[in-house]
Design an enzyme around this catalytic site. Sequence first.
Site, PDB file in Angstrom:
ATOM      1  N   LYS A  52       0.848  -1.286   0.040  1.00  0.00           N
ATOM      2  CA  LYS A  52       0.029  -0.314  -0.820  1.00  0.00           C
ATOM      3  C   LYS A  52       0.496   1.607  -0.068  1.00  0.00           C
ATOM      4  CE  LYS A  52      -4.055  -2.468   1.938  1.00  0.00           C
ATOM      5  NZ  LYS A  52      -4.813  -2.365   3.117  1.00  0.00           N
ATOM      6  N   GLN A  96      -4.949  -1.926   8.823  1.00  0.00           N
ATOM      7  CA  GLN A  96      -4.998  -2.685   8.380  1.00  0.00           C
ATOM      8  C   GLN A  96      -5.796  -3.875   9.461  1.00  0.00           C
ATOM      9  OE1 GLN A  96      -3.913  -3.488   5.399  1.00  0.00           O
ATOM     10  NE2 GLN A  96      -3.779  -5.632   5.652  1.00  0.00           N
ATOM     11  N   ASP A 119     -11.463   2.688   3.133  1.00  0.00           N
ATOM     12  CA  ASP A 119     -11.440   1.265   2.985  1.00  0.00           C
ATOM     13  C   ASP A 119     -12.953   0.765   2.776  1.00  0.00           C
ATOM     14  OD1 ASP A 119      -9.364  -0.409   3.570  1.00  0.00           O
ATOM     15  OD2 ASP A 119      -8.679  -0.360   5.413  1.00  0.00           O
TER      16      ASP A 119
HETATM   17  N1  GUN Z   1      -6.953  -6.618   5.654  1.00  0.00           N
HETATM   18  C1  GUN Z   1      -7.165  -7.713   4.516  1.00  0.00           C
HETATM   19  N2  GUN Z   1      -7.449  -6.910   3.376  1.00  0.00           N
HETATM   20  C2  GUN Z   1      -7.753  -5.737   4.074  1.00  0.00           C
HETATM   21  C3  GUN Z   1      -8.281  -4.233   3.268  1.00  0.00           C
HETATM   22  O1  GUN Z   1      -9.143  -4.426   2.621  1.00  0.00           O
HETATM   23  N3  GUN Z   1      -8.222  -3.309   4.191  1.00  0.00           N
HETATM   24  C4  GUN Z   1      -8.439  -3.242   5.799  1.00  0.00           C
HETATM   25  N4  GUN Z   1      -7.917  -2.731   6.462  1.00  0.00           N
HETATM   26  N5  GUN Z   1      -7.623  -4.511   6.019  1.00  0.00           N
HETATM   27  C5  GUN Z   1      -7.017  -5.473   5.590  1.00  0.00           C
END
Ligand code: GUN
Length: 283
Positions: A52, A96, A119
Amino acid sequence: MAELIDGKKISTEIKDEVKAKVAALKEEGVEITLAVIQVGADPASSVYVRNKKNACAYTGINSLSYELPEETTEEELLALIDKLNADEKVNGILVQLPVPKHINEDSIIKRISPDKDVDGFHPESVGRLSIGERGFVSCTPAGVIQLLKRSDVKIEGAECVVIGRSNIVGKPMAMLLIRENGTVTVCHSRTKDLREVTKRADILVVAIGKPKMIDASYIKEGATVIDVGIHRNEDNKLCGDVDFESASAVAGKITPVPGGVGPMTIAMLMNNCLEAGLMQNGR
Ligand code: GUN
């Protein structure tokens, strides 16, 4: 043999579009910043977080990184979110997931300001999606829509079957397909005759979390198959929820794993950050 839907290529196209828009905003003096929070050091989460941050660097979005120890309390995490919510320089906030067990995930999701919820997990974002208002959409299903559109798969009027009903993928996926005028059925672990339903699908989105479960016997000739799953098999190789070899013999179009849906999630996150910056600057 099915035609491959190239998620790597399409995700790069989207990131390049975001990059151009971010650069144009910068010319006007508007910068976009994403705050990424990771609690603990789960190795899979660390890989996602690094990817990311790399995507932010690629698109010209600033990233602020908060790597908190496993023992961080819920109160401490909530206090950091409050601080970032109030910080005008921060456009998007991402915690996350999963967070350590002593922290309540729902409380965290709900504390992030809906204006910065890149998100798309906050109940307000979910509600906006379901009533068709502008707001943030969960990145993976949003990425699936882009894969379909940019591969010339017509959603309007199509029989769309989603396998999986999670809050992050299955449910928002169904909402998005409805928004695109598809006829949508959602299947899950209690569905009685899964094959009978999936065999009707023109577009089959598979998000069940079981390696290689969906083979050719579940697929209508010529259907588009989107595989959201990602697993490591016995030989440490990546595979999806779809048995690619079997399915690609009957499908019309299909996503590979890796290189299908995976890279789209991060591209759509970058797009959501851009959207956050635009909305917060009144555009
Ligand atoms: N963990 C697995 N996929 C995601 C996601 O799309 N966003 C976040 N914040 N955590 C995750």
